[in-house]
Structure formats: C-alpha cells, structure tokens
Scaffold this active site. Structure first.
Site, PDB file in Angstrom:
ATOM      1  N   ARG A  33       0.846  -1.189   0.000  1.00 10.89           N
ATOM      2  CA  ARG A  33       0.000   0.000   0.000  1.00 10.89           C
ATOM      3  C   ARG A  33       0.889   1.249   0.000  1.00 10.89           C
ATOM      4  O   ARG A  33       1.942   1.281   0.652  1.00 10.89           O
ATOM      5  CB  ARG A  33      -0.856  -0.032   1.255  1.00 10.89           C
ATOM      6  CG  ARG A  33      -1.866   1.090   1.387  1.00 10.89           C
ATOM      7  CD  ARG A  33      -2.942   1.002   0.384  1.00 10.89           C
ATOM      8  NE  ARG A  33      -4.132   1.761   0.756  1.00 10.89           N
ATOM      9  CZ  ARG A  33      -5.083   2.083  -0.104  1.00 10.89           C
ATOM     10  NH1 ARG A  33      -5.005   1.732  -1.377  1.00 10.89           N
ATOM     11  NH2 ARG A  33      -6.145   2.750   0.282  1.00 10.89           N
ATOM     12  N   THR A  86      -9.707   0.326  -9.576  1.00  6.68           N
ATOM     13  CA  THR A  86      -8.654  -0.544  -9.098  1.00  6.68           C
ATOM     14  C   THR A  86      -8.647  -1.695 -10.079  1.00  6.68           C
ATOM     15  O   THR A  86      -9.468  -1.749 -10.982  1.00  6.68           O
ATOM     16  CB  THR A  86      -9.040  -0.916  -7.649  1.00  6.68           C
ATOM     17  OG1 THR A  86      -9.083   0.279  -6.895  1.00  6.68           O
ATOM     18  CG2 THR A  86      -8.154  -1.927  -7.007  1.00  6.68           C
TER      19      THR A  86
HETATM   20  N1  GLY Z   1      -8.297   2.949  -3.672  1.00  6.17           N
HETATM   21  C1  GLY Z   1      -9.272   2.011  -3.367  1.00  6.17           C
HETATM   22  C2  GLY Z   1      -8.963   1.207  -2.158  1.00  6.17           C
HETATM   23  O1  GLY Z   1      -7.822   1.111  -1.767  1.00  6.17           O
HETATM   24  O2  GLY Z   1      -9.844   0.659  -1.570  1.00  6.17           O
END
Ligand code: GLY
Length: 563
Positions: free
Chosen positions: A97, A372
C-alpha cells in the site's frame, strides 16, 4: 475442392467443449490460469506459467504487463496487496500500500477554518502517496518467485516498446481526455510522438514507460526507488507542488503480513488484513451469514437482500470505527471483529423485518475511487495468488513525469481528511485513518483465497472502492453457500450498503420492481447503479483436476487465459 464433412451433434459438442477452452463465460484449463482485466496481460502471465514459472512469477509479470496495457488502474505508480497460498498450505500476504509522504500532515487538505477544501485530497500532486507497487512485486518475487526477475519484467518492456493495438475502451478514454480539465500529461498519454491521438485499432507505444521498466528490470526495486527514476520523481514533485522526495522513496518498504483468516462451514477464508479493511469486513460478514439459516432464504429474495444489506451496514460501521494502518494502530480489535462470538452479537441485533437506521452522528462515508484492478492466478501445483492494486481514481492523479511515462496515484484521498469530523454524506473523521507521515491509508481492496481441505479452492477479487468488499463477499457466498458456478457467481446481481450514506445500492435491471418495493416497505432507501464489481475469479475443481476461470463481463478487455 471443398470437402464437406458432417459431424454428429455430440461430436460437435465435445469438439467445442474441449478444443475451445473458453466456453459459456468460463475458461477451463488443466495446468494453470490467469484472470485479469486485460487479455494481453493474462497471456503474459500464462506464458510465464508455461515457461515453468510459479503463481507468484505469473502474478508479478501480469501486474507489470497491466501497468502497460491497463493504465487506468494497472500501475507502477500506485500500490496494493497480494494474498498467496501454496498447495502445501503456506499462506501469507504482501502489503505494498502507498504511504503518506514524510512531509504530509493531518491538516494538509484543510483551509484556514479547518474545513476540507473540496476535492483537494484527490487532486494534484499532494494527493499522491509514496508508490508501493514495485517494492511489493519485488518482495513477492524475492521471497516466493522462481524464475529470474528479468524474465518477469521483460514482457512489459516489450509491450511498452513494441506497442499494443489500442482497444475500444482505451481509445474512448483517449478521446475523453482531450477536454480542457485534463492535465497535459494525460492529454498526451495516448498520442504518437508526432502529437496525433492514437485511434482504436492503431498501435500505441509507450517509450518513456519502457525505459523506466528497463531500469526496474535491470536493477530490481532500486531501479524505481533509487537513482535516475527517484531523482526525476523528486524533481517533478518539487517543480509542480508535490512533496514526495528521494528520502520518501528510499524509505519505502513493502511488508509481509499474516493474512486475516476465517471459516465458513468447511471452508477456510484467507484475505487481506489492515491496512486493508477488506479481509476483516469480509470475514465478519461471512460469520454473520453462517448464523443465518440460508437454507430457507432464497437467493435474491427480499429476505436475502435485506439480511445481506443489514450485515453490510454493521460491518461498515465497524470498519469506520476501528480500522487503519496497523503500524500506527497497534490496538485494533481484529480478533474480536472476526470472531464467531462477535458475529452473534451483530446477527442478534438485525431485525429481519425492518431496516435499521445508520447513525449519522457517528460515522460516515468518504468517496473513494472505483478504478482498481484485480488478477487471480493458479499454477500447475495449485499455488494461488490473489492480487489487487490501484491508482485510486481512474488514471489516478492524472499526473506523471513525461520522462518516466507512468501515472501517479491519488491515494491520499483514502485517508480521513478532516480529523474528528464525520457527517452522513461524505466524510469520516475517525482517528485510525487520519493522515500521519509514513502511514498507509485504509483500503477496501479484498484479494481473497478460499481453501478447501487446506488447498486453494477459490481465488477472487475485484476493483470498486468500498464496493469491493461487498462484491467479493457476495461472490464468495454465491460459490460457497449457493453453489453457483464461478461465472454465475460473478455475474449474479450484487447489492452494496456501506453504513453511510444510509442507502441500499442495487444493480439496475437485475432486481425485480416487486423486491424493490418490498425493501422500501421495510424502510430501505434504494439507489440503482449500472454495475457493481468487476470480479476476476478462478475455481479449483479438484475432483477433476480442472481450473475454471471467469472474467466479469463488465470488464471490456478482461480475460481468463489458461493452458
Ligand atoms: N483505492 C481504493 C482502495 O484502496 O480501496
């Protein structure tokens, strides 16, 4: 001379079924399968499997290929998660992340009155989190890959250098990007060196991206986080109001974390722990479902939709209250939230006849990106990878250095931007997900592997912002409880409830007007949308030794490829 041969219908059926591997919305394969949002990328993954690569190798190569062929979400400028399970039962996850830059502050998107400047957390270079994708893919390969790294990155270099035929979807994006709001970087993204927009069916090349990928191919993670690329990122940020520096890049590390684990009847569920909220919410909801007597509740009936929506409402309230980056929130009650006892409490206070009311004084919604992308892989040993990664919005921040050729995320928008302020429409201000330097923003990505008898059985995930959690949840339930074939489980009607705003979202044309009316009568506020989820799944039909893959029909360029 033309020779006409007539075959009996049964011979024709057998020929179609076995010779054409892609039948009736599902793809069948014996040795390996890759399902992703782009056919070229799925084929890259399958080529790696055929070369003897394992599921991690194929996932890494597919992810790099998607950064070229599916630039709206495939990326090297964003971040994501891998859930991995091998056939001998080892399960792990890799968290790549994005992180808040070291110069980020909790009030960086607020005006002098402490109010959120509308949209600022998703706009411009300050919305960019320190990218994690290259570090995550590199770590996955170092720990669990088998083929040389270079062989996994090379196909994406070739795709960027030699070009690809522009699909209808990308050509439509290219045209739309010519409006005056689009930043120049993206306006020029689908243009030839002579400045002409590439049209549908023409070859589109990305030479700058190819050079960046070559550095990653030759130097591994350092090709991105140090040296020429890192220097150019810092220079570009400084020149255009961004705050990411070489120090941020050098400090970035992916993290291997134990998966969140739950069970549903005889199945084990492995999914992504925080900083994604996906796994915790999925397991909480599956636990509640286990308590409901689903034998007597028909799929898609009013009772079913009501129960599922009420379960979602509760899981999302818990998400908002408790979840954030574990490195900054060591006390999160993960065991409690995913326990069977907690599910009993949640189940007990669902009124089966009446919608509850979400308490708008407590938690709220933060709009997040729906763009995504997910890929699922299984190899000849039955090792499986579920990988979801993102730029947040479609084409992320829409910004990037023309010298580097890749797009920066706008993932800072996934933090709670206004500390302490929660309203019923837009914002969550709870503590666990407030911006802090070096913190990872809370995600909804839910890459998941379900195991049966200790071996990967279902590999699944989806894009869709917060809807990811719920579309993955319903697909898993469709397979495990309602025993739907994988493509039906993916295509079946989905709903979405996320606590606040207090509304039940359904897919237009897929819920009967009678059901809608009955739900309104129970106190639900309904809201129709055109699509929920874009699921990419593989089912391991172990009794026959066959992998069955399905790419959601809402993915225009997606494909399940196998061999
Ligand atoms: N950007 C979408 C998520 O990480 O849930």
């Amino acid at each position: 001379m033309i020779k006409i041969i007539s075959y009996s219908p049964i011979v024709l059926f057998i020929a179609i079924f076995f010779i054409l591997p892609n039948c009736f919305g599902q793809t069948y394969a014996k040795n390996g399968m890759v399902v992703s949002d782009n056919e070229l990328a799925s084929e890259v993954g399958v080529a790696i499997l055929k070369k003897g690569g394992n599921a991690i190798d194929a996932a890494v190569a597919t992810a790099f290929a998607l950064a070229v062929t599916h630039p709206q979400a495939g990326n090297i400028g964003g971040g994501g998660f891998i859930v991995y399970m091998n056939a001998s039962g080892t399960t792990t996850t890799i968290d790549f992340r994005e992180k808040a830059p070291l110069r980020a502050t909790s009030d960086m998107f607020l005006d002098e009155n402490g109010e959120l400047v509308e949209g600022s957390n998703h706009r411009g270079l300050k919305s960019v989190g320190v990218p994690g994708t290259v570090a995550g893919l590199f770590m996955a390969h170092q720990k669990y890959g088998s083929l040389p790294w270079k062989e996994l990155v090379q196909p994406s270099v070739d795709l960027a250098n030699n070009g690809m035929i522009l699909t209808y979807t990308l050509a439509s994006h290219a045209r739309r990007m010519q409006d005056k709001e689009t930043p120049d970087f993206l306006k020029n993204y689908f243009k030839n060196p002579d400045g002409r927009l590439v049209e549908f069916g023409e070859t589109w090349r990305q030479p700058a991206l190819a050079k960046t990928l070559e550095l990653i191919r030759d130097k591994g993670k350092d090709g991105f986080y140090k040296g020429k690329v890192a220097r150019e990122i810092e220079k570009y940020m400084k020149a255009n109001g961004g705050i990411i520096t070489q120090k941020d890049l050098k400090k970035y590390t992916a993290i291997e974390r134990a998966p969140i684990k739950g069970t549903y009847k005889e199945f084990e569920i492995y999914s992504m722990p925080p900083p994604s909220s996906g796994g915790v919410a999925l397991i909480e909801m599956m636990n509640v479902m286990e308590l409901a007597n689903l034998d007597s509740i028909q799929f898609n009936s009013t009772a079913y939709v009501h129960l599922v929506a009420e379960t979602m409402r509760r899981a999302f309230a818990d998400r908002a209250e408790h979840l954030g980056d574990p490195d900054f929130n060591p006390e999160m009650p993960l065991e409690k939230l995913t326990s069977k006892e907690f599910a009993q409490r949640r189940f007990r206070n669902i009124d089966l006849e009446r919608a509850s009311v979400s308490d708008s004084t407590k938690f709220g919604q933060l709009y997040d990106g729906t763009n995504t992308t997910h890929l699922s892989v299984i190899d000849k040993n039955g090792d499986a990878v579920s990988l979801t990664y993102t730029l947040e919005y479609s084409y992320g921040s829409k910004l990037g250095s023309p010298k580097l050729g890749f797009i920066f995320n706008n993932e800072m928008g996934d933090f709670n931007p206004q500390p302490g302020y929660t309203n019923s429409e837009r914002l969550i201000g709870t503590d666990p997900n407030i911006i802090q330097p070096g913190k990872r923003m809370l995600s909804s990505m839910t890459p998941t592997i379900v195991a049966k008898e200790g071996k990967p059985y279902l590999v699944i995930g989806s894009p869709g912002g917060r809807t990811i959690i719920n579309t993955v949840f319903q697909t898993v339930l469709n397979v495990l409880e309602y025993e739907m074939p994988i493509h039906k489980a993916i295509e079946a009607m989905k709903i979405h409830h996320q606590w606040l705003p207090d509304r039940l979202i359904f897919e237009n044309h897929l819920m009967s007007p009678d059901t809608q009316k009955a739900l309104e009568g129970m106190g639900h506020t309904l809201y129709g949308t055109n699509n929920l989820g874009r699921l990419m799944g593989i089912l391991n039909a172990t009794e026959q030794g066959v992998y069955i893959g399905a790419s959601d029909s809402s993915s225009p360029d997606g494909a399940a490829s196998g061999y």
